[in-house]
Design a protein around this motif. Sequence first.
Motif, mmCIF file in Angstrom:
data_model
loop_
_atom_site.group_PDB
_atom_site.id
_atom_site.type_symbol
_atom_site.label_atom_id
_atom_site.label_comp_id
_atom_site.label_asym_id
_atom_site.label_seq_id
_atom_site.Cartn_x
_atom_site.Cartn_y
_atom_site.Cartn_z
ATOM 1 N N ILE A 1 10.612 9.308 -2.168
ATOM 2 C CA ILE A 1 10.952 7.437 -2.682
ATOM 3 C C ILE A 1 12.613 7.254 -1.745
ATOM 4 O O ILE A 1 12.045 6.426 -1.122
ATOM 5 N N GLU A 2 12.976 8.117 -1.347
ATOM 6 C CA GLU A 2 14.573 8.085 -1.192
ATOM 7 C C GLU A 2 14.095 7.313 0.725
ATOM 8 O O GLU A 2 14.472 6.973 1.403
ATOM 9 N N ILE A 3 12.768 8.167 1.098
ATOM 10 C CA ILE A 3 12.169 7.989 2.730
ATOM 11 C C ILE A 3 11.362 6.646 2.886
ATOM 12 O O ILE A 3 11.673 5.738 4.068
ATOM 13 N N PHE A 4 11.052 6.383 1.048
ATOM 14 C CA PHE A 4 10.323 4.250 1.310
ATOM 15 C C PHE A 4 11.488 4.075 1.240
ATOM 16 O O PHE A 4 10.861 2.912 1.965
ATOM 17 N N PHE A 5 12.652 3.864 0.698
ATOM 18 C CA PHE A 5 13.626 3.185 0.815
ATOM 19 C C PHE A 5 14.580 2.898 1.633
ATOM 20 O O PHE A 5 14.783 2.031 1.789
ATOM 21 N N THR A 6 14.852 4.068 3.077
ATOM 22 C CA THR A 6 15.606 4.185 3.757
ATOM 23 C C THR A 6 14.430 3.339 4.876
ATOM 24 O O THR A 6 14.925 2.628 5.590
ATOM 25 N N LEU A 7 12.886 3.681 4.541
ATOM 26 C CA LEU A 7 12.582 2.565 5.966
ATOM 27 C C LEU A 7 12.221 1.599 5.416
ATOM 28 O O LEU A 7 12.603 0.443 6.264
ATOM 29 N N LEU A 8 12.090 0.485 3.724
ATOM 30 C CA LEU A 8 12.574 -0.766 3.452
ATOM 31 C C LEU A 8 13.846 -1.402 3.612
ATOM 32 O O LEU A 8 13.882 -2.856 4.399
ATOM 33 N N TYR A 9 15.013 -0.363 3.736
ATOM 34 C CA TYR A 9 16.558 -0.868 4.130
ATOM 35 C C TYR A 9 16.107 -1.412 5.832
ATOM 36 O O TYR A 9 16.537 -1.931 6.330
ATOM 37 N N ALA A 10 15.437 -0.129 6.465
ATOM 38 C CA ALA A 10 15.695 -0.412 7.569
ATOM 39 C C ALA A 10 15.039 -1.747 8.360
ATOM 40 O O ALA A 10 15.179 -2.899 9.165
ATOM 41 N N SER A 11 13.805 -1.569 7.900
ATOM 42 C CA SER A 11 13.029 -3.080 8.292
ATOM 43 C C SER A 11 14.139 -4.628 7.813
ATOM 44 O O SER A 11 13.857 -5.403 8.322
ATOM 45 N N THR A 12 14.339 -4.774 6.392
ATOM 46 C CA THR A 12 14.663 -5.664 6.479
ATOM 47 C C THR A 12 16.004 -6.082 6.999
ATOM 48 O O THR A 12 16.483 -6.761 7.015
ATOM 49 N N ALA A 13 17.271 -4.757 7.271
ATOM 50 C CA ALA A 13 18.556 -4.662 7.793
ATOM 51 C C ALA A 13 17.636 -6.098 8.959
ATOM 52 O O ALA A 13 18.860 -6.253 9.920
ATOM 53 N N ALA A 14 16.629 -5.294 9.863
ATOM 54 C CA ALA A 14 16.782 -5.835 11.091
ATOM 55 C C ALA A 14 16.560 -6.784 11.627
ATOM 56 O O ALA A 14 15.980 -8.037 12.430
ATOM 57 N N SER A 15 15.684 -7.885 9.888
ATOM 58 C CA SER A 15 15.266 -9.357 10.004
ATOM 59 C C SER A 15 16.431 -10.607 9.299
ATOM 60 O O SER A 15 17.486 -9.290 8.784
ATOM 61 N N THR B 1 0.506 -1.248 -0.223
ATOM 62 C CA THR B 1 -0.276 0.181 -0.189
ATOM 63 C C THR B 1 0.853 0.880 0.128
ATOM 64 O O THR B 1 0.566 2.221 -0.366
ATOM 65 N N GLU B 2 1.940 1.391 0.870
ATOM 66 C CA GLU B 2 2.828 2.591 1.238
ATOM 67 C C GLU B 2 3.232 2.390 -0.601
ATOM 68 O O GLU B 2 3.130 4.485 -0.950
ATOM 69 N N PHE B 3 3.600 1.803 -1.294
ATOM 70 C CA PHE B 3 4.377 1.289 -2.387
ATOM 71 C C PHE B 3 3.499 2.274 -3.453
ATOM 72 O O PHE B 3 3.894 3.794 -3.972
ATOM 73 N N ARG B 4 2.046 2.349 -3.298
ATOM 74 C CA ARG B 4 1.114 2.192 -4.418
ATOM 75 C C ARG B 4 1.264 3.846 -4.697
ATOM 76 O O ARG B 4 0.835 4.783 -4.909
ATOM 77 N N ASN B 5 1.130 4.485 -2.612
ATOM 78 C CA ASN B 5 1.351 5.950 -2.913
ATOM 79 C C ASN B 5 1.729 6.068 -3.824
ATOM 80 O O ASN B 5 2.325 8.019 -3.360
ATOM 81 N N ILE B 6 3.423 6.099 -3.184
ATOM 82 C CA ILE B 6 4.617 7.271 -4.314
ATOM 83 C C ILE B 6 4.476 6.392 -5.407
ATOM 84 O O ILE B 6 4.555 7.869 -6.112
ATOM 85 N N VAL B 7 3.773 5.840 -6.107
ATOM 86 C CA VAL B 7 3.089 5.274 -7.145
ATOM 87 C C VAL B 7 2.644 6.668 -7.617
ATOM 88 O O VAL B 7 2.507 7.796 -9.260
ATOM 89 N N ASP B 8 1.690 7.375 -6.718
ATOM 90 C CA ASP B 8 0.331 7.876 -6.962
ATOM 91 C C ASP B 8 1.321 9.426 -6.739
ATOM 92 O O ASP B 8 0.975 10.681 -7.741
ATOM 93 N N ILE B 9 1.949 9.509 -6.233
ATOM 94 C CA ILE B 9 2.769 10.861 -6.219
ATOM 95 C C ILE B 9 3.050 10.767 -6.902
ATOM 96 O O ILE B 9 3.288 12.340 -8.014
ATOM 97 N N LEU B 10 3.976 10.251 -7.562
ATOM 98 C CA LEU B 10 5.361 10.631 -8.578
ATOM 99 C C LEU B 10 4.381 11.009 -9.879
ATOM 100 O O LEU B 10 5.015 11.452 -10.810
ATOM 101 N N LEU B 11 3.141 9.754 -10.161
ATOM 102 C CA LEU B 11 2.361 9.972 -11.656
ATOM 103 C C LEU B 11 1.622 11.321 -11.411
ATOM 104 O O LEU B 11 1.823 12.383 -12.608
ATOM 105 N N LYS B 12 1.732 12.579 -10.389
ATOM 106 C CA LYS B 12 1.384 13.468 -10.617
ATOM 107 C C LYS B 12 2.710 14.686 -10.666
ATOM 108 O O LYS B 12 1.990 15.398 -11.128
ATOM 109 N N ALA B 13 3.278 14.628 -10.219
ATOM 110 C CA ALA B 13 4.479 14.772 -10.260
ATOM 111 C C ALA B 13 5.116 15.149 -11.905
ATOM 112 O O ALA B 13 5.417 16.379 -12.544
ATOM 113 N N ALA B 14 4.764 14.471 -12.060
ATOM 114 C CA ALA B 14 4.915 13.986 -13.715
ATOM 115 C C ALA B 14 4.154 15.012 -14.435
ATOM 116 O O ALA B 14 4.514 15.647 -15.404
#
Length: 369
Positions: free
Chosen positions: A355-369, A286-299
């Motif tokens: 996007i940067e924030i999204f990937f930082t969070l993605l990294y943080a969640s997977t680095a902990a596992s 779901t989080e990524f879908r929000n990113i897609v929407d933000i990017l499409l709007k910016a484009a």
Amino acid sequence: MWEFWRRYRRKAYVTLGVLGSGYFLYKLYDRHRRKLSDLHTELEQERRSDELIKFLVKAHFENVQRIADSTTLPHVVRCLRSQIETKLDLTHLTERLMKGKDLPNSLTAAQKLELWDRLKILSFTRMVLSLWAATLLSLYIRVQVNILGRHIYIDTARGIGGYGQFDEVDLIDRNDQQQFLASADYLSSFGLPTLISSFEGATSEVLEGKQLKDFFNTTVLHDSVIQILNTFMSMGSPHHWLSFLMPEDSKPNNLGVTSSTGSTDLCNASKFEQLMLETRAVFSSTEFRNIVDILLKAAVDVLMEDISVLCGDANLTSGMPLAKLLPRIAHMDQILLEEPNRNRYIQVIQDIPEIEIFFTLLYASTAAS
Ligand SMILES: *[C@@H]1O[C@H](CO)[C@@H](O)[C@H](O)[C@H]1NC(C)=O
Ligand SMILES: *[C@@H]1O[C@H](CO)[C@@H](O)[C@H](O)[C@H]1NC(C)=O
Ligand SMILES: *[C@@H]1O[C@H](CO)[C@@H](O)[C@H](O)[C@H]1NC(C)=O
């Protein structure tokens, strides 16, 4: 002797006690010091392997990023542009309309209307599809680079921790990495025909009833583009749009990738499949879908600026007839699918902070596992 002992017992105890506790303290101190020094060595080793991991990961990550930026993305964008130009070719429509203009009786009014309507739908389809594809493809490659980066990190850390020998670090197989990056080709090689018909459907729905003489200003055009995108994104099942970007089933042969050795190594294939599964998981969130929407709007915002410039004297702010706007719309794909190093859309997409924030969070969640 006994007498002596009795006389000096107290003193002896005290002396022994002092010596004993001194010895005990010494032992304690020694153990403590050794422990400290062990700990220091351990920390030092950890720090050094940490530094080494960081160094190796950085070097490999930069390598992957370079391949993605300099090879994968330009190649994919070029393929897509040529495929769109062939599959959404509008020249036969414009030629027939021109002929109709030169020879007034060659086309009936109904035929003319039908040709114009077709031109309207296909011009918008071509522009909005190009915008969607440029956005999603650069995002796809961005996700790939991040997923590869994470695997490089894990493999490097595991390699160093497991063997303690740096040259035995077993990084992602080059073949897997190439196959994975090559999967970005899926859209232009396999997904495009159905993507075109889906966008055509969405465009027909939104532009139904719009006449050629209708005035289009910035607001109307902007809203139409957004509506087409929204209609397309909400068609079918929640993630149906993902099926245009990547295969449902990520067996290498489904992508038309043939290994150089000619054999299908199960172990390698599963690593590749794992990378594809992770990509799918990211895109389905779901989080990524929000990113897609933000990017499409910016484009779309950038698109509006570019079309306004393209319209020049015929001022889009005050509005212009749709018939005059169509030729500009039909050519927007050339700007949208420009080479990545000159492509403003791709640069805008890459610079969006979310996007940067999204990937930082993605990294943080997977680095902990
Ligand atoms: C554009 O046109 C619509 C209707 O034709 C109107 O409601 C709107 O205010 C116009 N926008 C601008 C910016 O002029
Ligand atoms: C699988 O990996 C091994 C080494 O990891 C490599 O030698 C082999 O060529 C690979 N096979 C395929 C089909 O990619
Ligand atoms: C475009 O329209 C705006 C507002 O209606 C006006 O200020 C501007 O001068 C126009 N530009 C041209 C090139 O006509």
